[in-house]
Every structure is written in structure tokens, then in C-alpha cells.
Scaffold this active site. Structure first.
Site, PDB file in Angstrom:
ATOM      1  N   HIS A 134       1.318  -1.522   0.305  1.00  0.00           N
ATOM      2  CA  HIS A 134       0.381   0.001   0.047  1.00  0.00           C
ATOM      3  C   HIS A 134       1.287   1.390   0.207  1.00  0.00           C
ATOM      4  CE1 HIS A 134      -3.882  -2.137   0.630  1.00  0.00           C
ATOM      5  NE2 HIS A 134      -3.076  -2.982   1.533  1.00  0.00           N
TER       6      HIS A 134
ATOM      7  N   ASN B  98     -10.241  -2.656   3.277  1.00  0.00           N
ATOM      8  CA  ASN B  98     -10.464  -2.848   1.592  1.00  0.00           C
ATOM      9  C   ASN B  98     -11.342  -2.287   0.735  1.00  0.00           C
ATOM     10  OD1 ASN B  98      -7.209  -3.183   1.336  1.00  0.00           O
ATOM     11  ND2 ASN B  98      -7.511  -5.369   0.910  1.00  0.00           N
TER      12      ASN B  98
END
Ligand code: HEM
EC number: 1.11.1.6
Length: 496
Positions: A55, A128
Site C-alpha cells: 500500500h 479494502n
């Protein structure tokens, strides 16, 4: 000129010579005593900190969360104590596998990390844009992520290692289908849903526990790029999602998401067909309906990206009274890994940085460490118990006690009695996608899986095809035809 501030060095002393180094004669050499030159060069080479191991590329914004529906019977979390409560929040969206400078429109899940600054402490929900994940045991995470990154020798990405891993780990199929559909290339961050993904728990004032899943529904509507559009956008504007989020907020078009929960009682959890703590599975919404809870709005672009977005630190272990974890093996691993990552990436006092700091009381006995700031504790005692301070543990925050069954300690096979990896992916194909979306899914898979190469190509493709067949025969046939594999009867038998 009069209103302008004086240029100073880093400790406030004004100086003039910002552009010309001090030299012996007009052509140099340069003198060591020009400490401004040293200070600027030295600070400059330390501007980068380790990027997030996953990420790394992301965008963030501040906003507000407001409770619109009462769930105080389920949780004693202060933020949910009554309708109308609201708190400041921070959100960071991200892609997963790419480096900090990678393109925003890569096919990848998107991170959906939220920090709620509540009166009872900061609550992080680090989710997510998908309700499930590829694996269900934290022990497999580093190996899985290696396949999403680069081959150590060539430093190239490899579809071969991606599909090799997925085909050897059939629990990934559900998430693989979502990722390969056009939901794998969302149109920026505003047009996607967010999910806490794991099962968490809510604890109410009577110490009763309810299992819960969190869903954030975009109020901008779902919008995805097709595979071609996403590929094109990687070249045209690799920062598409960042630009979209910043521009829309600056223009006053504040994006919103509604928070819903699904709940399951402890009794239902014991009876349910699937393991409710398996993050590769969803809870069906007709059995466990969505209940509306609140709304979040993002309305402020941070004034400095590095300070607020890059230094933001979210951890699934940052929970508040009334909201707790579950036995989910992945979640349990994550409870360790994030704070550990923050200590490495930002240092032991990352919670004192503005974006991470609890705006309400922080009273404990942790002291010192790199970059310590004493604004929370001043000169108060650094040990407990002591005779001088007014800080003491509060009984009402005691963890909920519970009994474990007569359980055996072992490294249980993650799929033992839990190996239906196919029903839910099959339902995703037949129920969640319409004809057009199914065709896009098949084309995207064919394009991606077709990129597997090397001596194991056939073995990997055939193994993955079996998983598609077991989820849905039509899906398997269409992918097989798309990549030119002849279906022999052996394979068909294998899928029964
Ligand atoms: C970031 C570990 C599974 C969502 C990270 C980071 C680590 C990590 C070390 C970087 C943290 C930092 O440097 O601040 C793990 C491990 C997992 C796991 C060990 C499995 C056991 C998941 C799952 C989700 C998820 C299942 C979502 C449901 C995220 C998000 C971020 C992140 C959104 C970015 C947070 C941010 O914006 O700062 N993960 N992860 N991860 N992870 Fe995971």
C-alpha cells in the site's frame, strides 16, 4: 517586503546567502564553514523514509463521520452512543503492490483505511475495497505479497509467480474473481465501496458480544475503468486517483460513504455453514441484512502530503471500548504487524504525529524514544503504581471474559473442515455480475493468465482452470477457450 518573514536556518537564525555557497574566490573551492549549505544538503538526503511494504502509493483526506442510526444496543462505543454524534476522521486510500511512484490505475485491490478520532481513543478500520481477501492465515502473507512484487533477479513483475501462487492456494479464488472483474480497476477512489473485510465484534453495556462486519457504500456510485482504459490511464495520468480526490474536495464536491453493518449472534456463528471468521468468505446479505449506521464525508485536503498522508499510521489493533477483534487468524496476525511496521517506518513515537495523535486524553507511562514529545505527560511520573499522579486504570474498560472450548493447540491446516473455496466464487460469477461484467471478467482473466510463461506454464494454467471450473463450468469453459486450452475429459472429471 515589510510583511514578508525573514529567511532563517532550522533553528531560527536569519541569514541571507541562500543561493551562493561561500567560496575561496569566485570559482571556488567551497568552504566547510558554510553550514547553511551543509544543513540544506544533509536535510535533503534524509527526506525519504521507508515506504510502506504494501500500500505504498496512496491518497488521504480528513473528514467527518456522523451517526445516523442507533446501534447503542449492540455497542457501548461512545461514538455510537446516540444518533447525531460525530467525530473528525482521516482516510487513506491506496493500491497494494506497487511502489510509491506506481500508477493509480493498476489492477489491484484498493486500501480503504479509516481513522476515527473518538472520545475513547482513535479507532482504525484498515480495510479494502473488497469484502474478502486472498488468504486466511497471516503466516502466508509475506509469501503472497512477494508474488505481487518483483522477481528478485530480474526486478520485473511476473504473472507466472502470481498465478502459480493463486493456483496453489484455491482459497484465493473469491478475491481473484473480484480482482479480475472491472472492480479491480476502480475509477479513482471516490467510486468504490469500502469493507472492514474481517469479522470484528461489538460489545454492549451488558457485556454482550455480537459479531460484525463493516461496509462503506459509496454515495458517488460505483464506477470502474475497463482493462483498456485503466492501461491507457497508467500512461496518461499515473496519479489519476490522487488528482481526482484532491480536485473534487477542493471544488467542494465532498465524497461520502454510508456505513452499514452486518451482525451475527454467537449462536448463529456456531451454526453457520461457513467459518464466520474466514476472511475469504462473505456473509450473505439476505441472511445477515445490511443495517445503516452513519455517514462519512471527506472535506479537507491535508495541507502537507508527507506530514499527514505519508506519515499516517493505521493499525487494526487500534480499537476502542465496545469494538473488538475476533478469532480470525488473519486479523490476529494483523494486530501485531501494523504497529510493528510503524515502529520501523516512523519510529516508536509515531502516535504523537498530528495525523495519528488522539485529540483527547492520552495518559500512560511510556516515555522517551526517538522524537519524543511531552505534551501528553509533561513532568508526570513514568511508573505505575505511584503516589503522585492522578492516572489509574478504569475497571469499566476491562476486556470481556470468555471461555474457550476444550481446544487442542496445533498448527491446524487452514482448510481443515473449511475447504469450500468454490461456492461463493461461483455465486459471485452468477449473481453479482451481469452478462457484460462476466464477459469483462473472462477477458481480463484471459489477458492476465495468458501472460504466464516458462516451463511450468501449462501446469499452472491447468491447475487454475480447474479452480474456475469448480466455481462455475461456464466460467471455466470461457477462460479455457479464451487462452486456447483444449478441455480434455480428465479435467472435466476433476471438476466434479
Ligand atoms: C498496510 C500487513 C492483510 C489492508 C499494511 C502494512 C503492513 C500490512 C505491514 C504497512 C503498514 C504501514 O507501514 O503503515 C498486513 C498483514 C496482513 C495484511 C501481515 C495479513 C495477515 C490485510 C488485509 C487488509 C489490509 C486483509 C484489508 C482487508 C491494508 C491497508 C493498508 C495496509 C488498507 C494501508 C494502510 C495505510 O493506508 O496506511 N498491511 N496486511 N491488509 N494493509 Fe495490510
Amino acid at each position: 517586503m515589510e510583511n514578508k518573514k525573514k529567511l532563517t536556518n532550522s533553528v531560527g537564525a536569519p541569514y541571507f546567502e541562500h543561493q551562493d555557497s561561500q567560496t575561496v574566490g569566485p570559482r571556488g573551492p567551497v568552504l566547510l564553514q558554510d553550514f547553511i549549505l551543509q544543513e540544506n544538503l544533509a536535510h535533503f538526503v534524509r527526506e525519504r523514509i521507508p515506504e510502506r511494504i504494501v500500500h505504498a502509493k496512496g491518497s488521504g483526506a480528513y473528514g467527518t463521520f456522523t451517526v445516523t442510526h442507533d446501534i447503542s444496543h449492540l455497542t457501548r462505543a461512545k461514538i455510537f452512543s446516540q444518533v447525531g454524534n460525530s467525530c473528525k476522521m482521516f482516510a487513506r486510500f491506496s493500491t497494494v503492490g506497487g511502489e510509491m511512484g506506481s500508477a493509480d490505475t493498476e489492477r489491484d485491490p484498493r486500501g480503504f483505511a479509516l481513522k476515527f478520532y473518538t472520545e475513547d481513543g482513535n479507532w482504525d478500520l484498515v480495510g479494502n475495497n473488497t469484502p474478502v481477501f486472498f488468504i486466511k492465515d497471516a503466516k502466508k502473507f509475506p509469501d503472497f505479497i512477494h508474488t505481487q512484487k518483483r522477481v528478485p533477479k530480474t526486478n520485473l513483475k511476473s504473472k507466472t509467480m502470481v498465478w502459480d501462487f493463486w493456483s496453489l492456494n484455491p482459497e484465493s479464488l473469491h478475491q481473484v474473481l473480484i480482482l479480475m472483474s472491472d472492480r479491480g480497476t476502480p475509477h479513482g477512489y471516490r467510486h468504490m465501496h469500502g469493507f472492514g473485510s474481517h469479522t470484528f465484534s461489538l460489545i454492549n453495556a451488558n457485556n454482550e458480544r455480537t459479531w460484525v462486519k463493516f461496509h462503506f457504500k459509496t454515495q458517488q456510485g460505483i464506477k470502474n475503468f475497463t482493462d483498456d482504459e485503466a492501461t491507457k490511464m497508467k500512461g496518461e495520468n499515473p496519479d489519476f486517483s490522487q488528482e481526482d480526490l484532491v480536485n473534487e474536495i477542493e471544488a467542494g464536491n465532498f465524497p461520502k460513504w454510508k456505513l452499514y453493518i452486518q451482525t451475527m449472534t454467537e449462536e448463529q456463528a456456531k451454526e453457520w455453514r461457513w467459518n464466520p471468521f474466514d476472511v475469504t468468505k462473505v456473509w450473505f446479505q439476505d441472511e445477515f441484512p445490511l443495517q445503516e449506521v452513519g455517514v462519512m464525508e471527506l472535506n479537507e485536503v491535508p495541507r502537507n502530503y508527507f506530514v499527514h498522508v505519508e506519515q499516517s499510521a493505521f493499525a487494526p489493533s487500534h480499537l476502542v471500548d465496545g469494538i473488538s477483534f475476533s478469532p480470525d487468524k488473519m486479523l490476529q496476525g494483523r494486530l501485531f504487524s501494523y504497529a510493528d511496521a510503524h515502529r520501523y517506518r516512523l519510529g516508536v513515537n509515531s502516535h504523537q504525529l498530528e495525523v495519528n495523535k488522539c485529540p483527547f486524553a492520552v495518559n500512560n507511562f511510556q516515555r522517551a524514544g526517538h522524537m519524543a514529545d511531552d505534551s501528553d505527560y509533561g513532568d508526570k511520573p513514568n511508573y505505575f503504581p505511584n503516589s503522585f499522579s492522578d492516572v489509574e486504570p478504569t475497571e469499566s474498560y476491562k476486556n470481556l471474559e470468555y471461555d474457550l472450548d476444550n481446544s487442542r493447540v496445533a498448527h491446524f491446516d487452514r482448510n481443515q473442515n473449511d475447504d469450500d473455496h468454490y461456492t461463493q466464487p461461483g455465486l459471485f460469477y452468477t449473481k453479482a455480475l451481469d452478462q457484460e461484467a462476466r464477459s469483462a471478467l473472462v477477458n481480463n482473466i484471459v489477458g492476465h493468465l495468458g501472460g504466464v510463461d516458462g516451463p511450468k506454464r501449462d501446469e499452472i494454467i491447468n491447475r487454475q482452470l480447474c479452480h474456475f471450473f469448480r466455481a462455475n463450468i461456464e466460467l471455466g469453459m470461457r477462460v479455457a477457450q479464451g487462452i486456447g486450452v483444449n478441455i480434455d475429459t480428465n479435467m472435466m472429471n476433476h471438476t466434479k
